[in-house]
Design a protein around this motif. Structure first.
Motif, short mmCIF file in Angstrom:
data_model
loop_
_atom_site.label_atom_id
_atom_site.label_comp_id
_atom_site.label_asym_id
_atom_site.label_seq_id
_atom_site.Cartn_x
_atom_site.Cartn_y
_atom_site.Cartn_z
N ALA A 1 -7.72 -10.36 -0.30
CA ALA A 1 -7.15 -11.20 0.75
C ALA A 1 -7.42 -10.64 2.15
CB ALA A 1 -5.65 -11.36 0.53
N TYR A 2 -7.48 -9.32 2.29
CA TYR A 2 -7.67 -8.71 3.60
C TYR A 2 -9.09 -8.20 3.80
CZ TYR A 2 -2.55 -8.78 3.57
OH TYR A 2 -1.23 -9.18 3.50
N GLN A 3 -10.02 -8.59 2.94
CA GLN A 3 -11.39 -8.09 3.03
C GLN A 3 -12.36 -9.25 3.21
OE1 GLN A 3 -12.58 -4.69 2.14
NE2 GLN A 3 -10.88 -3.82 1.01
N THR A 4 -12.93 -9.38 4.35
CA THR A 4 -13.94 -10.41 4.61
C THR A 4 -15.10 -9.73 5.37
OG1 THR A 4 -12.19 -12.05 4.87
CG2 THR A 4 -14.39 -12.65 5.64
N THR A 5 -16.29 -9.79 4.86
CA THR A 5 -16.73 -10.36 3.61
C THR A 5 -16.42 -9.40 2.47
OG1 THR A 5 -18.53 -11.41 4.83
CG2 THR A 5 -18.80 -11.25 2.45
N GLU A 6 -16.20 -9.94 1.24
CA GLU A 6 -15.87 -9.08 0.11
C GLU A 6 -17.08 -8.22 -0.25
OE1 GLU A 6 -15.64 -12.30 0.19
OE2 GLU A 6 -13.52 -12.84 0.02
N LEU A 7 -16.82 -6.93 -0.47
CA LEU A 7 -17.90 -5.98 -0.79
C LEU A 7 -17.94 -5.77 -2.31
CD1 LEU A 7 -17.27 -3.40 2.07
CD2 LEU A 7 -18.91 -5.28 2.02
N LEU A 8 -18.22 -6.86 -3.03
CA LEU A 8 -18.20 -6.80 -4.49
C LEU A 8 -19.29 -5.91 -5.04
CD1 LEU A 8 -17.56 -10.57 -5.33
CD2 LEU A 8 -15.89 -8.73 -5.09
N GLY A 9 -20.46 -5.92 -4.41
CA GLY A 9 -21.58 -5.14 -4.90
C GLY A 9 -22.21 -5.77 -6.14
N SER A 10 -23.42 -5.38 -6.45
CA SER A 10 -24.12 -5.92 -7.62
C SER A 10 -24.74 -4.82 -8.48
CB SER A 10 -25.22 -6.90 -7.19
OG SER A 10 -26.15 -6.25 -6.34
N GLU A 11 -24.79 -3.60 -7.96
CA GLU A 11 -25.34 -2.47 -8.72
C GLU A 11 -24.25 -1.41 -8.88
OE1 GLU A 11 -28.29 -1.99 -10.08
OE2 GLU A 11 -29.20 -3.86 -9.42
N ARG A 12 -24.22 -0.77 -10.05
CA ARG A 12 -23.23 0.26 -10.29
C ARG A 12 -23.94 1.55 -10.69
NH1 ARG A 12 -18.16 -1.29 -13.92
NH2 ARG A 12 -17.59 -2.55 -12.11
N ASN A 13 -24.68 2.11 -9.72
CA ASN A 13 -25.30 3.41 -9.94
C ASN A 13 -24.26 4.52 -9.88
OD1 ASN A 13 -27.95 2.34 -10.11
ND2 ASN A 13 -27.95 2.10 -7.90
N GLY A 14 -23.18 4.25 -9.17
CA GLY A 14 -22.03 5.14 -9.11
C GLY A 14 -20.81 4.39 -9.59
N PRO A 15 -19.66 5.04 -9.72
CA PRO A 15 -18.47 4.36 -10.25
C PRO A 15 -17.95 3.26 -9.34
CG PRO A 15 -17.91 6.53 -9.41
CD PRO A 15 -19.40 6.45 -9.40
N ASP A 16 -17.22 2.32 -9.94
CA ASP A 16 -16.54 1.28 -9.15
C ASP A 16 -15.46 1.93 -8.29
OD1 ASP A 16 -15.98 -1.92 -9.13
OD2 ASP A 16 -14.12 -0.79 -8.92
N LEU A 17 -15.29 1.41 -7.07
CA LEU A 17 -14.38 2.04 -6.11
C LEU A 17 -13.13 1.20 -5.82
CD1 LEU A 17 -16.97 3.44 -3.52
CD2 LEU A 17 -15.95 4.60 -5.49
N SER A 18 -12.88 0.16 -6.62
CA SER A 18 -11.74 -0.72 -6.35
C SER A 18 -10.42 0.04 -6.27
CB SER A 18 -11.62 -1.79 -7.44
OG SER A 18 -12.78 -2.57 -7.52
N ASN A 19 -10.30 1.12 -7.05
CA ASN A 19 -9.04 1.84 -7.13
C ASN A 19 -9.23 3.33 -6.86
OD1 ASN A 19 -6.21 1.60 -7.63
ND2 ASN A 19 -6.46 2.47 -9.67
N ILE A 20 -10.27 3.68 -6.10
CA ILE A 20 -10.60 5.08 -5.89
C ILE A 20 -9.50 5.81 -5.11
CG2 ILE A 20 -11.90 4.61 -3.76
CD1 ILE A 20 -12.65 7.32 -6.44
N GLY A 21 -8.77 5.11 -4.27
CA GLY A 21 -7.69 5.74 -3.51
C GLY A 21 -6.56 6.20 -4.40
N THR A 22 -6.41 5.56 -5.56
CA THR A 22 -5.41 6.00 -6.54
C THR A 22 -6.00 7.04 -7.47
OG1 THR A 22 -4.29 3.86 -6.47
CG2 THR A 22 -3.89 5.24 -8.40
N ARG A 23 -7.23 6.79 -7.93
CA ARG A 23 -7.87 7.71 -8.88
C ARG A 23 -8.14 9.07 -8.25
NH1 ARG A 23 -12.13 4.09 -9.68
NH2 ARG A 23 -13.56 5.86 -9.61
N GLN A 24 -8.49 9.08 -6.97
CA GLN A 24 -8.82 10.34 -6.29
C GLN A 24 -8.21 10.30 -4.90
OE1 GLN A 24 -9.02 13.51 -5.90
NE2 GLN A 24 -10.46 13.39 -7.62
N SER A 25 -6.92 10.67 -4.84
CA SER A 25 -6.15 10.47 -3.60
C SER A 25 -6.20 11.66 -2.66
CB SER A 25 -4.69 10.17 -3.95
OG SER A 25 -4.12 11.25 -4.68
N SER A 26 -7.03 12.65 -2.95
CA SER A 26 -7.13 13.83 -2.10
C SER A 26 -8.19 13.62 -1.01
CB SER A 26 -7.50 15.05 -2.94
OG SER A 26 -7.88 16.13 -2.12
#
Length: 442
Positions: A85-110
């Motif tokens: 809702a707060y992201q325009t344009t959405e940065l969905l991406g199409s290649e996953r050479n690295g991990p998905d970052l949708s929840n990286i702030g929770t997975r790696q909060s340091s």
């Protein structure tokens, strides 16, 4: 001429109609989708970091869309329209050479981990193929006031003090803002969608996978940590303590600024109380307590429940149900070594997931012998092999080789205990003394 105009006009109307139907109307509908409850708009610093994320091309290798597939579970829950809702344009991406970052702030909060990873990814993830971004940092002779140095491992330090520049701070802030709020089911009485729990018991395979997904990026796959930045778990007194309260509390509530073995670690450890179920936390802790030479007593999900409620936990020895009926000494099981030995010696036939090959090699998951209270038959099969045996009504003609002359008692112990704690199995653990005793019986 009139015919050409008619065709041209009709084509224009058709294309315009399709554009409105397939592009404009869905766009209007999507723009009215409310934000996921708990989702926060980006701050000015985070919004600048988003621009840096785009300009550095991060979206070429990283997605921000978690699919409803088992392979995407480590990245978070499946993405929902309100997440953008707060992201325009959405940065969905199409290649996953690295991990998905949708929840990286929770997975790696340091933030410290994020800075080290941006400056030199291989400092925290040795196998990373991500390029380094040193231009997002400055190297200074003297640390400026109100700045914190990036604590790089010595082999990656450039010789001066490394601090993030404004773009580096913004990008790290944006990455830390990427957190998925929990979804609440619309069905009456349903609980928030989150991690599921399982019956009590330690599943070594799941413990190893959970550790890899949630802990290895800081503590390392071998539990060695990153010197001076993230503490090692191998040989750690808390991990090996008879009373698991401090160990469970660290995983539940996180740590920051603790002195461990005489060294103060500034990088905060994130809390997992709201990210993982009690059983998942128990599996991670038991993986840590049984890997890399650690010999801490195992815990259960009930211990995690008690720790959440601040109930005192007592010193414990190995639970009686985990002691082999053949020998009295407490089991000595290195889960990481057991997994490796199984992969090297057994997985080719029985499969990495213990499912075997139907009609050719028997499955170990759910097998009666593997889960039996008396491990004699299980040990004997490892020592002397099997041939032409009927298992669960199916006769297997392919011979299982003996391992008595190929593996030590400890190695056979680790393989058997891996099999007895993986794929849902919950057989009592064995000891090298059990192997020695049965090896002597010709």
């Amino acid at each position: 001429m009139n015919r050409s105009l008619a065709i041209s006009g009709s084509s224009t109307l058709i294309y315009t109609g399709l554009a409105i139907l397939m592009g404009v109307l869905p766009g209007i509908w999507l723009s009215r989708v409310p934000p996921t409850p708990g989702l926060k708009p980006l701050t000015p610093l985070e919004a600048r970091g988003r621009d840096v994320y785009v300009s550095e091309g991060c979206f070429y290798c990283h997605t921000q869309q978690v699919r409803p597939l088992s392979g995407d579970k480590p990245f978070g829950r499946p993405s929902a329209p309100g997440d953008y809702a707060y992201q325009t344009t959405e940065l969905l991406g199409s290649e996953r050479n690295g991990p998905d970052l949708s929840n990286i702030g929770t997975r790696q909060s340091s933030s410290i981990w994020q800075y080290i990873h941006l400056y030199q990814p291989r400092a925290v993830v040795p196998q990373s193929i991500m390029p380094a971004f040193p231009w997002l940092f400055r190297v200074v002779d003297k640390l400026p006031p109100d700045e914190k140095a990036v604590p790089l491992p010595p082999q990656f330090a450039p010789g001066g003090t490394v601090i993030p520049n404004d773009d580096g701070k913004a990008l790290a802030a944006y990455l830390l803002s990427l957190k998925q709020p929990a979804l609440v089911s619309t069905q009456p009485g349903a609980a928030p969608l989150g991690p599921s729990s399982r019956p009590l018991g330690f599943d070594a395979t799941k413990g190893a996978a959970l550790f890899a997904d949630n802990c290895a990026s800081c503590h390392g796959a071998e539990g060695k940590g990153v010197p001076g930045t993230f503490p090692p778990l191998a040989g750690d007194p808390v991990v090996n303590a008879a009373n698991p309260t401090a160990h469970i509390g660290a995983v539940l509530h996180g740590l920051s600024g603790n002195v461990i073995n005489g060294h103060k670690y500034e990088a905060p450890m994130p809390a997992f109380a709201d990210q993982l179920s009690d059983q998942q936390i128990a599996d991670i802790i038991d993986h840590e307590r049984s890997s890399w030479g650690n010999r801490g007593a195992l815990i259960s999900a009930a211990d995690v429940v008690a720790a959440r409620a601040n109930e005192p936990l007592q010193n414990r020895a190995t639970p009686p149900e985990q002691v082999s009926p053949v020998a009295a000494p407490a089991p000595t099981f290195d889960a990481a070594e057991g997994s490796k030995l199984f992969a090297d010696n057994c997985a080719a036939c029985h499969g990495a997931e213990g499912k075997g090959v139907p009609g050719t090699f028997p499955p170990l998951a759910g097998d009666e012998v593997v889960n039996a209270t008396d491990p004699t038959e299980h040990i004997s099969a490892m020592l002397r092999g099997l041939s032409g045996k009927a298992i669960n009504g199916q006769k297997y003609e392919v011979e299982m080789p003996p391992f008595a002359d190929r593996l030590s008692d400890q190695q056979i112990t680790d393989i058997i205990n891996h099999e007895r704690t993986s794929w849902g199995n919950h057989g009592p653990l064995v000891t090298p003394a059990d192997i020695t005793k049965l090896r002597a019986k010709k």
